[in-house]
Design a protein around this motif. Structure first.
Motif, PDB file in Angstrom:
ATOM      1  N   THR A  75       0.820  -1.218   0.000  1.00 45.70           N
ATOM      2  CA  THR A  75       0.000   0.000   0.000  1.00 45.70           C
ATOM      3  C   THR A  75       0.855   1.270   0.000  1.00 45.70           C
ATOM      4  O   THR A  75       0.361   2.342  -0.364  1.00 45.70           O
ATOM      5  N   GLY A  76       2.101   1.168   0.421  1.00 50.55           N
ATOM      6  CA  GLY A  76       2.984   2.331   0.443  1.00 50.55           C
ATOM      7  C   GLY A  76       3.876   2.442  -0.767  1.00 50.55           C
ATOM      8  O   GLY A  76       4.758   3.299  -0.813  1.00 50.55           O
ATOM      9  N   CYS A  77       3.672   1.568  -1.770  1.00 53.03           N
ATOM     10  CA  CYS A  77       4.554   1.525  -2.944  1.00 53.03           C
ATOM     11  C   CYS A  77       3.996   2.295  -4.129  1.00 53.03           C
ATOM     12  O   CYS A  77       4.082   1.839  -5.280  1.00 53.03           O
ATOM     13  N   PHE A  78       3.417   3.475  -3.892  1.00 52.87           N
ATOM     14  CA  PHE A  78       2.848   4.269  -4.976  1.00 52.87           C
ATOM     15  C   PHE A  78       3.517   5.635  -5.017  1.00 52.87           C
ATOM     16  O   PHE A  78       3.899   6.193  -3.988  1.00 52.87           O
ATOM     17  N   THR A  79       3.660   6.153  -6.223  1.00 53.15           N
ATOM     18  CA  THR A  79       4.335   7.430  -6.429  1.00 53.15           C
ATOM     19  C   THR A  79       3.647   8.197  -7.552  1.00 53.15           C
ATOM     20  O   THR A  79       3.111   7.588  -8.493  1.00 53.15           O
ATOM     21  N   PRO A  80       3.642   9.538  -7.500  1.00 58.05           N
ATOM     22  CA  PRO A  80       3.082  10.327  -8.595  1.00 58.05           C
ATOM     23  C   PRO A  80       4.072  10.534  -9.742  1.00 58.05           C
ATOM     24  O   PRO A  80       3.720  11.108 -10.774  1.00 58.05           O
ATOM     25  N   VAL A  81       5.301  10.070  -9.568  1.00 60.23           N
ATOM     26  CA  VAL A  81       6.362  10.294 -10.549  1.00 60.23           C
ATOM     27  C   VAL A  81       6.443   9.094 -11.494  1.00 60.23           C
ATOM     28  O   VAL A  81       6.796   7.987 -11.078  1.00 60.23           O
ATOM     29  N   GLU A  82       6.110   9.295 -12.777  1.00 61.07           N
ATOM     30  CA  GLU A  82       6.111   8.215 -13.756  1.00 61.07           C
ATOM     31  C   GLU A  82       7.495   7.584 -13.915  1.00 61.07           C
ATOM     32  O   GLU A  82       7.619   6.379 -14.134  1.00 61.07           O
ATOM     33  N   GLU A  83       8.540   8.417 -13.790  1.00 61.85           N
ATOM     34  CA  GLU A  83       9.905   7.898 -13.972  1.00 61.85           C
ATOM     35  C   GLU A  83      10.283   6.880 -12.909  1.00 61.85           C
ATOM     36  O   GLU A  83      11.194   6.067 -13.112  1.00 61.85           O
ATOM     37  N   GLU A  84       9.603   6.930 -11.760  1.00 62.66           N
ATOM     38  CA  GLU A  84       9.898   5.981 -10.689  1.00 62.66           C
ATOM     39  C   GLU A  84       9.229   4.636 -10.912  1.00 62.66           C
ATOM     40  O   GLU A  84       9.504   3.673 -10.211  1.00 62.66           O
ATOM     41  N   SER A  85       8.317   4.573 -11.902  1.00 60.89           N
ATOM     42  CA  SER A  85       7.562   3.346 -12.151  1.00 60.89           C
ATOM     43  C   SER A  85       8.263   2.481 -13.187  1.00 60.89           C
ATOM     44  O   SER A  85       7.733   2.187 -14.254  1.00 60.89           O
ATOM     45  N   ARG A  86       9.452   2.071 -12.876  1.00 55.10           N
ATOM     46  CA  ARG A  86      10.210   1.168 -13.734  1.00 55.10           C
ATOM     47  C   ARG A  86      11.166   0.355 -12.864  1.00 55.10           C
ATOM     48  O   ARG A  86      11.616   0.815 -11.826  1.00 55.10           O
ATOM     49  N   MET A  87      11.432  -0.849 -13.305  1.00 53.59           N
ATOM     50  CA  MET A  87      12.276  -1.741 -12.515  1.00 53.59           C
ATOM     51  C   MET A  87      13.690  -1.782 -13.060  1.00 53.59           C
ATOM     52  O   MET A  87      13.878  -1.859 -14.278  1.00 53.59           O
ATOM     53  N   PRO A  88      14.691  -1.783 -12.177  1.00 52.35           N
ATOM     54  CA  PRO A  88      16.071  -1.931 -12.634  1.00 52.35           C
ATOM     55  C   PRO A  88      16.347  -3.372 -13.058  1.00 52.35           C
ATOM     56  O   PRO A  88      15.535  -4.276 -12.827  1.00 52.35           O
TER      57      PRO A  88
END
Length: 290
Positions: free
Chosen positions: A167-180
């Motif tokens: 539930t705490g793994c959400f962000t408004p930043v699209e760039e953060e929504s990618r996996m290394p």
């Protein structure tokens, strides 16, 4: 204040926790999946049947390390999560895993006496001939503590903690929504372990409800303009791959009449160790007779 979410938390981001996810995956494979394997492979002379096996010591280590890793995972959440619920869940997790330790230890040691996991307790040749017959009730009680009570108190808090962290793994930043790349490399072993956890633990309903709750939360947060960060994506995609692996497993064993008898009902998901004692043991015996 432990249960409250700070306003500034919404805009915090969290880097991918490669160290924690790697430790999770490693200790899950070694200390959980490796427990019965170590017990079977290591010489019986080292661990007599009336003493704890190597797998039992693995289980003891798992019961200590896993709660610690879960707490560290919660600490790294970019949001303030309900601490009281986390602590109660950790306590229940340790209790359930400890109950399972005792029951699983005895049940796996019975393999050396001819116990067959693909059969029910009363259908096992070494059990049904016990005298007095009330001893069979005692073994069924042991099986209940191992497979039902122990699993429930172990896995329900485990999945609850993972969901609370999710539930705490959400962000408004699209760039953060990618996996290394590191996350992609860990996803396969992690998903395969969750497959083992769900099938061997017989907790498909718990798993699928957790997965549906994740999906509902993702859709709800998307309406707010929030997306999953790298840790959330790793957990979510791991659960998706797990579902695919479970489907393949069920389709492969769909027409197995013996396993069908042990796992009746609408939800048919055989345990890997039941498959092992039914087919792999027979294969080993056939090779030895050649």
């Amino acid at each position: 204040r432990h249960g409250a979410v700070k306003n500034e938390d919404t805009f915090k981001t969290s880097p991918f926790h490669f160290d924690l996810w790697f430790y999770f995956t490693l200790q899950n494979w070694v200390l959980d999946f490796g427990r019965p394997i170590a017990m079977i492979i290591l010489p019986l002379e080292w661990f007599p049947l009336n003493k704890p096996s190597a797998g039992d010591y693995f289980h003891m280590a798992y019961n200590v390390i896993t709660p610690f890793l879960l707490l560290k995972l919660i600490e790294r959440s970019p949001k303030t999560l309900p601490r009281s619920m986390i602590y109660v869940s950790i306590i229940m997790f340790v209790m359930g895993a400890s109950i399972h330790l005792v029951g699983d230890s005895v049940n796996h040691r019975l393999i050396f006496s001819g116990y067959q996991h693909h059969l029910s307790v009363r259908e096992n040749p070494i059990i049904k001939n016990l005298k007095p017959e009330t001893l069979i009730d005692s073994f069924e009680l042991l099986y209940y503590y191992d497979e039902y009570l122990g699993h429930s108190m172990w896995y329900i808090p485990f999945f609850l903690i993972l969901f609370i962290y999710f539930t705490g793994c959400f962000t408004p930043v699209e760039e953060e929504s990618r996996m290394p790349v590191a996350a992609l490399l860990l996803m396969g072993p992690s998903s395969l372990y969750y497959w083992y956890l769900v099938t061997e633990g017989q907790i498909f309903i718990l798993y699928i409800f957790t997965f549906f709750a994740m999906m509902a939360l993702v859709m709800h947060q998307k309406r707010k303009g929030l997306v999953l960060d790298s840790n959330g994506l790793f957990l979510f995609y791991s659960f998706i791959i797990t579902l695919v692996l479970i489907a393949v497993w069920v389709v492969w064993l769909w027409n197995d009449k013996i396993l069908r008898k042990k796992y009746p009902g609408v939800i048919y998901i055989p345990e890997p160790w039941a498959f092992y004692t039914l087919h792999m043991n027979n294969l080993h015996a056939a090779k030895e007779s050649l």
